[in-house]
Design an enzyme around this catalytic site. Structure first.
Site, PDB file in Angstrom:
ATOM      1  N   ILE A  66      97.963  23.927  63.604  1.00 11.80           N
ATOM      2  CA  ILE A  66      96.775  23.353  62.955  1.00 11.80           C
ATOM      3  C   ILE A  66      97.047  21.925  62.501  1.00 11.80           C
ATOM      4  CG2 ILE A  66      95.182  23.565  60.990  1.00 11.80           C
ATOM      5  CD1 ILE A  66      95.689  26.631  61.133  1.00 11.80           C
TER       6      ILE A  66
ATOM      7  N   GLU B 174      91.323  34.928  45.555  1.00  8.65           N
ATOM      8  CA  GLU B 174      90.208  34.836  46.498  1.00  8.65           C
ATOM      9  C   GLU B 174      89.358  36.095  46.419  1.00  8.65           C
ATOM     10  OE1 GLU B 174      91.459  33.767  50.480  1.00  8.65           O
ATOM     11  OE2 GLU B 174      92.160  31.800  49.798  1.00  8.65           O
TER      12      GLU B 174
ATOM     13  N   ASP C 134      90.370  25.031  50.569  1.00  4.59           N
ATOM     14  CA  ASP C 134      89.668  26.129  51.238  1.00  4.59           C
ATOM     15  C   ASP C 134      90.354  27.460  50.945  1.00  4.59           C
ATOM     16  OD1 ASP C 134      87.710  27.215  53.061  1.00  4.59           O
ATOM     17  OD2 ASP C 134      89.327  27.457  54.522  1.00  4.59           O
TER      18      ASP C 134
ATOM     19  N   ARG D  63      97.304  28.407  52.584  1.00  2.90           N
ATOM     20  CA  ARG D  63      97.111  29.683  51.903  1.00  2.90           C
ATOM     21  C   ARG D  63      97.196  29.435  50.404  1.00  2.90           C
ATOM     22  NH1 ARG D  63      95.243  31.518  55.743  1.00  2.90           N
ATOM     23  NH2 ARG D  63      95.745  33.427  56.869  1.00  2.90           N
TER      24      ARG D  63
ATOM     25  N   HIS E 192      87.600  29.979  51.861  1.00  2.00           N
ATOM     26  CA  HIS E 192      88.437  30.348  53.020  1.00  2.00           C
ATOM     27  C   HIS E 192      87.590  30.452  54.302  1.00  2.00           C
ATOM     28  CE1 HIS E 192      92.446  32.543  54.011  1.00  2.00           C
ATOM     29  NE2 HIS E 192      91.966  31.978  55.101  1.00  2.00           N
ATOM     30  N   ILE E 193      86.839  29.356  54.547  1.00  2.00           N
ATOM     31  CA  ILE E 193      85.951  29.347  55.717  1.00  2.00           C
ATOM     32  C   ILE E 193      86.504  28.500  56.860  1.00  2.00           C
ATOM     33  CG2 ILE E 193      83.798  29.821  54.480  1.00  2.00           C
ATOM     34  CD1 ILE E 193      83.243  26.753  54.556  1.00  2.00           C
ATOM     35  N   GLY E 194      87.790  28.118  56.753  1.00  3.21           N
ATOM     36  CA  GLY E 194      88.372  27.218  57.755  1.00  3.21           C
ATOM     37  C   GLY E 194      88.074  27.616  59.194  1.00  3.21           C
TER      38      GLY E 194
HETATM   39  C1  MLT Z   1      93.595  32.627  59.823  1.00  8.49           C
HETATM   40  O1  MLT Z   1      94.740  32.806  59.381  1.00  8.49           O
HETATM   41  O2  MLT Z   1      93.349  32.707  61.024  1.00  8.49           O
HETATM   42  C2  MLT Z   1      92.511  32.277  58.868  1.00  8.49           C
HETATM   43  O3  MLT Z   1      92.883  32.478  57.578  1.00  8.49           O
HETATM   44  C3  MLT Z   1      91.192  32.885  59.192  1.00  8.49           C
HETATM   45  C4  MLT Z   1      91.064  34.344  58.885  1.00  8.49           C
HETATM   46  O4  MLT Z   1      91.586  35.152  59.622  1.00  8.49           O
HETATM   47  O5  MLT Z   1      90.409  34.703  57.931  1.00  8.49           O
END
Ligand code: MLT
Length: 310
Positions: free
Chosen positions: A149, A262, A257, A232, A281-283
């Site tokens: 990422i 959470e 995010d 995270r 946590h909408i990434g």
């Molecule tokens: C991930 O690790 O892929 C992201 O946090 C998205 C998720 O699965 O919620």
């Protein structure tokens, strides 16, 4: 196959799985519910928001396949899965594109005070002269965790005319050369923190990264710098960040995010601050990414069923 889908994934993918398999959907269930539902399952599909620990997997003697419909493994007992020969596959690529774009959106929004401008204009306030901001072009972008990422965020930064540098847990001359070919400079975390105007955090949560960014690391950041984290909750010390965001002459703003706490009803201590953007946590939550993850999950299921004659 007997499948438990423990987190919401693309609805079309769920429909297709239901046509061929025995599927139970229970999104974001607690441990007791997961334990009850997993007993006869062969496959578990999950994302963040659920804890897939040894106690849960221990209830499922037929469990053979775990599909992480995304990237992070911090909510899975990987050792348990390995020691019980439960196959694990992640689908990290599609979500990475979405996370990188959200990181960039946060940097732009913070720099141009977009949330503040919108909130005030809705109240009839036309305070144009106060709504000045900064260009990203020409600034330094620092990436803590230039992996899947983080390097995408770096590429977006390059395209935007930024000078990009970043750090990784295991640097090597080969990795540095590969990054350099793409215009990204690999350096120490200290240099990233000390020189970047925008610091973006993209490390997984594990023992070595828990509280990675706390008071001493934040204190290294330039006055007026911005911090974004889409890693995270638990990687950035939120109390220390609060302090840096309220201290005179220190950080200009932050975008988060991911959060220590959470879920529905949880309010971050940073919610009191105007110079902070918070998202739940909408990434990875673009329709495009979730569709792509969904179709990869279908393919994984088909191959697994074929390999195991299920
Ligand atoms: C991930 O690790 O892929 C992201 O946090 C998205 C998720 O699965 O919620």
């Amino acid at each position: 196959m007997k499948i438990l889908i423990a987190s919401s994934i693309d609805s079309e993918a769920i429909k297709q799985l239901q046509e061929k398999h025995d599927v139970i959907c229970a999104f974001n269930a607690d441990e007791a519910k997961l334990k009850a539902l997993i007993v006869d399952r062969e496959v578990l599909i999950f994302r963040s928001g659920v804890q897939i620990n040894a106690a849960v997997m221990g209830q499922a003697p037929q469990l053979k396949f775990l599909v992480r419909a995304g990237s992070g493994l911090d909510n899975l007992d990987v050792e348990y899965a390995q020691s019980h020969e439960i196959k694990l596959v992640r689908v990290p690529q599609p979500g990475a594109k979405a996370v990188a774009e959200l990181a960039f959106a946060m940097m732009l929004s913070l720099s141009r005070q977009m949330i503040r401008a919108d909130v005030l204009l809705r109240k009839g306030r036309w305070i144009k002269s106060e709504l000045t901001g900064f260009l990203l072009t020409g600034k330094t972008l620092g990436i803590i965790g230039m992996g899947n990422i983080g390097s995408r965020v770096g590429h977006l930064g390059k395209a935007w005319g930024m000078d990009v540098l970043g750090c990784v847990e295991h640097p090597s001359p080969e990795r540095a050369a590969a990054f350099l070919e793409k215009g990204l400079r690999l350096t120490s975390c200290e240099e990233v923190l000390e020189t970047a105007d925008y610091v973006s955090i993209h490390v997984p949560l594990k023992d070595s990264t828990r509280n990675l960014i706390k008071s001493p690391e934040l204190a290294r950041m330039k006055p007026g710098a911005y911090l974004t984290t889409l890693a995270r909750g638990g990687v950035v010390d939120e109390q220390a960040l609060y302090h840096e965001l309220t201290a005179k002459g220190r950080l200009a703003g932050a975008g988060l995010d991911v959060h220590l706490q959470e879920g529905e009803g949880k309010i971050s201590p940073l919610a009191k601050l105007e110079n902070v953007i918070l998202t739940p946590h909408i990434g990875a939550m673009t329709i495009d990414s979730q569709r792509e993850i969904g179709s990869r999950v279908i393919n994984l299921m088909e191959s697994f069923a074929k390999e195991n004659e299920l």
